[in-house]
Structure formats: structure tokens, C-alpha cells
Design a protein around this motif. Structure first.
Motif, mmCIF file in Angstrom:
data_model
loop_
_atom_site.group_PDB
_atom_site.id
_atom_site.type_symbol
_atom_site.label_atom_id
_atom_site.label_comp_id
_atom_site.label_asym_id
_atom_site.label_seq_id
_atom_site.Cartn_x
_atom_site.Cartn_y
_atom_site.Cartn_z
ATOM 1 N N ASN A 121 1.426 -9.151 -23.995
ATOM 2 C CA ASN A 121 0.222 -9.970 -24.167
ATOM 3 C C ASN A 121 -0.534 -9.427 -25.366
ATOM 4 O OD1 ASN A 121 -2.501 -10.945 -24.020
ATOM 5 N ND2 ASN A 121 -2.170 -11.499 -21.879
ATOM 6 N N SER A 122 -0.421 -10.116 -26.493
ATOM 7 C CA SER A 122 -1.032 -9.618 -27.730
ATOM 8 C C SER A 122 -2.547 -9.677 -27.693
ATOM 9 C CB SER A 122 -0.507 -10.413 -28.931
ATOM 10 O OG SER A 122 -0.792 -11.796 -28.780
ATOM 11 N N THR A 123 -3.106 -10.630 -26.950
ATOM 12 C CA THR A 123 -4.568 -10.747 -26.859
ATOM 13 C C THR A 123 -5.161 -9.564 -26.105
ATOM 14 O OG1 THR A 123 -4.392 -13.155 -26.855
ATOM 15 C CG2 THR A 123 -6.475 -12.204 -26.107
ATOM 16 N N GLU A 124 -4.558 -9.252 -24.951
ATOM 17 C CA GLU A 124 -5.041 -8.135 -24.141
ATOM 18 C C GLU A 124 -4.399 -6.800 -24.544
ATOM 19 O OE1 GLU A 124 -7.418 -8.415 -21.909
ATOM 20 O OE2 GLU A 124 -7.580 -10.585 -22.248
ATOM 21 N N ARG A 125 -3.372 -6.880 -25.354
ATOM 22 C CA ARG A 125 -2.581 -5.720 -25.781
ATOM 23 C C ARG A 125 -2.026 -4.965 -24.570
ATOM 24 N NH1 ARG A 125 -5.917 -2.422 -29.366
ATOM 25 N NH2 ARG A 125 -5.866 -0.763 -27.811
ATOM 26 N N THR A 126 -1.359 -5.722 -23.722
ATOM 27 C CA THR A 126 -0.780 -5.144 -22.507
ATOM 28 C C THR A 126 0.730 -5.312 -22.492
ATOM 29 O OG1 THR A 126 -1.094 -7.203 -21.252
ATOM 30 C CG2 THR A 126 -2.857 -5.545 -21.133
ATOM 31 N N VAL A 127 1.371 -4.447 -21.715
ATOM 32 C CA VAL A 127 2.813 -4.487 -21.509
ATOM 33 C C VAL A 127 3.060 -4.523 -20.004
ATOM 34 C CG1 VAL A 127 5.018 -3.338 -21.909
ATOM 35 C CG2 VAL A 127 3.176 -3.129 -23.603
ATOM 36 N N PHE A 128 3.920 -5.442 -19.581
ATOM 37 C CA PHE A 128 4.211 -5.579 -18.149
ATOM 38 C C PHE A 128 5.707 -5.721 -17.949
ATOM 39 C CE2 PHE A 128 4.489 -8.559 -14.355
ATOM 40 C CZ PHE A 128 4.301 -7.556 -13.413
ATOM 41 N N LEU A 129 6.269 -4.874 -17.095
ATOM 42 C CA LEU A 129 7.666 -4.989 -16.698
ATOM 43 C C LEU A 129 7.708 -5.780 -15.406
ATOM 44 C CD1 LEU A 129 8.819 -1.306 -17.386
ATOM 45 C CD2 LEU A 129 8.674 -3.235 -18.977
ATOM 46 N N LYS A 130 8.423 -6.889 -15.407
ATOM 47 C CA LYS A 130 8.324 -7.866 -14.326
ATOM 48 C C LYS A 130 8.759 -7.352 -12.959
ATOM 49 C CE LYS A 130 8.625 -12.340 -16.698
ATOM 50 N NZ LYS A 130 9.401 -13.599 -16.791
ATOM 51 N N GLU A 131 9.750 -6.463 -12.918
ATOM 52 C CA GLU A 131 10.303 -6.066 -11.623
ATOM 53 C C GLU A 131 10.097 -4.586 -11.338
ATOM 54 O OE1 GLU A 131 14.256 -7.242 -10.800
ATOM 55 O OE2 GLU A 131 14.097 -9.152 -11.882
ATOM 56 N N LYS A 132 9.864 -4.272 -10.074
ATOM 57 C CA LYS A 132 9.788 -2.875 -9.666
ATOM 58 C C LYS A 132 11.121 -2.195 -9.934
ATOM 59 C CE LYS A 132 6.153 -2.995 -6.161
ATOM 60 N NZ LYS A 132 5.793 -2.651 -4.758
ATOM 61 N N GLY A 133 11.042 -0.969 -10.387
ATOM 62 C CA GLY A 133 12.263 -0.240 -10.720
ATOM 63 C C GLY A 133 12.661 -0.370 -12.169
ATOM 64 N N MET A 134 12.056 -1.308 -12.898
ATOM 65 C CA MET A 134 12.328 -1.411 -14.330
ATOM 66 C C MET A 134 11.732 -0.207 -15.052
ATOM 67 S SD MET A 134 11.857 -5.401 -15.523
ATOM 68 C CE MET A 134 12.328 -4.975 -17.222
ATOM 69 N N LYS A 135 12.373 0.161 -16.161
ATOM 70 C CA LYS A 135 11.884 1.256 -16.993
ATOM 71 C C LYS A 135 12.193 0.948 -18.445
ATOM 72 C CE LYS A 135 12.614 5.038 -13.673
ATOM 73 N NZ LYS A 135 13.313 6.336 -13.468
ATOM 74 N N ILE A 136 11.356 1.451 -19.319
ATOM 75 C CA ILE A 136 11.692 1.410 -20.738
ATOM 76 C C ILE A 136 11.857 2.842 -21.223
ATOM 77 C CG2 ILE A 136 10.568 -0.794 -21.235
ATOM 78 C CD1 ILE A 136 8.207 0.793 -22.408
ATOM 79 N N GLY A 137 12.711 2.992 -22.219
ATOM 80 C CA GLY A 137 12.942 4.297 -22.823
ATOM 81 C C GLY A 137 13.248 4.118 -24.296
ATOM 82 N N PHE A 138 12.878 5.109 -25.093
ATOM 83 C CA PHE A 138 13.023 4.987 -26.544
ATOM 84 C C PHE A 138 14.097 5.912 -27.105
ATOM 85 C CE2 PHE A 138 8.715 3.633 -25.468
ATOM 86 C CZ PHE A 138 8.672 2.401 -26.090
ATOM 87 N N GLY A 139 15.092 6.240 -26.263
ATOM 88 C CA GLY A 139 16.143 7.144 -26.704
ATOM 89 C C GLY A 139 16.964 6.632 -27.862
#
Length: 297
Positions: A121-139
């Protein structure tokens, strides 16, 4: 980021050079505190903890990095995907894994790997992962991003030349103190040690992804640490990918993507991208390169 950074600068004297290097180290540490999924107080960890619960407001810097990562996922058709991190729960390459995960175990996690489920959400500058258990990583992009930011900082400090070695990924600008260009050696895949060609790095970066050092073996079968986000299994067919370009961040991400995509699709993508080149070594130690690469044989 799980990598050692070696920083070289060309400076007027030793004292100024050491000051520049300390500033560069501080910048790497700042970025690690931002993107690390291992640090509980990082913005990345807050995003992961709130997966399937609520959007998380983040700094503009992290928001833009995630936004670019999603764009790279789109151009690579998901071969690069920062949501791959959910698979870290079942594929472990630290010596603790006693057997490869079953198809059922992979299937349970695979629905949590999908860059399309990252809601920005660029207006609120938020990040949301839709499902529980999701993860992001920058490896697969963090080292490159850090290298770009260090170079940007050094250039702003009037450091006329330098080189950053981030775990084997190289970013360079300017020339050596002697006036010579920075060079990288391409190792002969048959000998594993002898260099058979040299490529100049002129205001550019190189990222290398390979299966030689991080893998596990079960019943004589080798499983590389580079996982295909589409099927949850280690990628096959390639042993090393080297990507060259202006942006260390993009090179880092594309090296992983090309490894997953395979030589035909990978080179087809690279050949469409301006200012980016790639060298691929397949599992038979045959070298393939993009259209703009000329190697001495």
C-alpha cells in the motif's frame, strides 16, 4: 546477511581511507538491521510476525526495496521470490537436516510462497503478507542492495574509486590507484582453479550464484540450497551463474533467478535486459554466455 564484506577504497592517505572504510562498515550494519529476518526488532521480522494478521508500516527504504523485489519477481515469472523464506522451515543446509522433505511437507509450505500475496500500500506505506506462515527474506538480493548503498555512500564522500567484495559478489567504481581497471577472473569449470578469461569491471557489479558450497546429499543425491519457488525443490541443471551489470542489487537477484530458470530461459531473459550479461556453467561444466559476453577460450 550471512556474508563477509571486504571493502577497498582508493584514498589520498591511509587515515582518510580507514575513515571511509569505517563509514562503509557502519552502512552495512545499518542495512542488516533493516532487512535481517534473524533480528527480532528488524522491520522485516515485524512484517513476518504479522503475516495473515495485519499490514505493517515500514520505512520508505524498505518499502521501495520490497517493491523492486516484487517487480523482479514479475519479470522472472517468479523464479526470484522473496517469499521463498517460508521454505527455510523444511530445507535446512546447516547440517541439521536428516532427510529430504516429503512431497506432502513441501506442499504444506508451498502455498505460502507467492510474491502475488505480498500486498503493498503505497499511500499508507505498508506491507502485508496475506497468509499466516508467510515470510520474506532478502538472501538473494540483500548483499547486492548493501553493496549498492555502500558504493552510493562512498561516492557521496568523494571516494573516487573502490571495490566491495560481498561474499564473492563484487562491486567496483573508478580504477585502481595505479590507474588500471578492476578485473574479475572467470574460472575454468574443468580445472576449478585456473582462470581462463578476465573481464573488466567498469562502474559495475558482478554476482555469482553456485551450488558448490551449500548443499546436502542423501542416498548419493545432491540437493542445492537454491530452491525453485514454483515447486519447492532444489534447482537442477546448472552449477554456477555469474551476472554482470550496473546494479549489484539486480545482479544479485538475477543470478538466483537465472539459476532457477535454467540456461535457455535464463539467457533469453538476460538478452532482453539492457546493460546486463550472464555466464552460465551447466552441470556438465559447459559454459554458456549471453550475447554481449566475449570470453577468451
Amino acid at each position: 546477511m550471512g556474508s563477509t564484506f571486504e571493502i577497498t577504497v582508493v584514498a589520498a592517505n591511509e587515515e582518510i581511507g580507514y575513515i571511509n572504510i569505517e563509514e562503509a562498515i557502519a552502512e552495512v550494519e545499518r542495512i542488516e538491521a533493516l532487512i535481517s529476518s534473524w533480528k527480532e526488532d528488524s522491520e522485516t521480522s515485524r512484517i513476518n510476525r504479522n503475516a495473515g494478521i495485519r499490514p505493517v508500516k515500514v520505512s520508505l527504504e524498505l518499502y521501495k526495496l520490497i517493491e523492486r523485489a516484487v517487480q523482479i519477481s514479475e519479470i522472472t515469472d517468479g523464479a526470484f521470490d522473496i517469499t521463498y523464506a517460508a521454505l527455510d522451515e523444511i530445507w535446512k543446509f546447516d547440517g541439521s537436516m536428516q532427510y529430504p522433505p516429503t512431497a506432502g511437507e513441501i506442499g504444506e509450505v508451498l502455498d505460502k510462497v507467492d510474491y502475488n500475496k505480498v500486498v503493498l500500500n503505497s499511500t499508507e506505506r505498508t506491507v502485508f503478507l496475506k497468509e499466516k506462515g508467510m515470510k520474506i527474506g532478502f538472501g538473494a538480493i540483500g548483499k547486492g542492495y548493501a553493496s549498492d548503498k555502500v558504493k552510493e555512500l562512498m561516492v557521496s564522500k568523494q571516494v573516487k574509486a573502490g571495490m566491495i567484495n560481498a561474499g564473492g559478489d563484487i562491486t567496483a567504481w573508478g580504477t585502481k590507484a595505479t590507474g588500471e581497471r578492476w578485473l574479475i577472473g572467470i574460472v575454468n569449470p574443468q580445472s576449478r582453479t585456473k582462470i581462463f578469461s578476465w573481464l573488466p569491471l567498469v562502474e559495475s557489479s558482478v554476482a555469482i550464484t553456485g551450488s558448490e558450497n551449500a548443499f546436502v546429499s542423501f542416498n548419493g543425491k545432491k540437493y542445492t540450497h537454491i530452491i525453485d519457488p514454483k515447486n519447492g525443490y532444489p534447482s537442477i541443471g546448472i552449477s554456477k551463474v555469474t551476472v554482470l551489470g550496473k546494479s549489484a542489487e539486480l545482479c544479485d537477484a538475477l543470478a538466483t533467478a537465472v539459476f532457477v530458470m535454467g540456461k535457455e530461459r535464463g539467457l533469453a531473459l538476460i538478452n532482453q535486459l539492457g546493460g546486463t550479461e550472464a555466464i552460465i556453467v551447466d552441470n556438465l561444466d559447459i559454459v554458456h554466455q549471453s550475447q554481449g559476453i566475449m570470453l577468451d577460450k
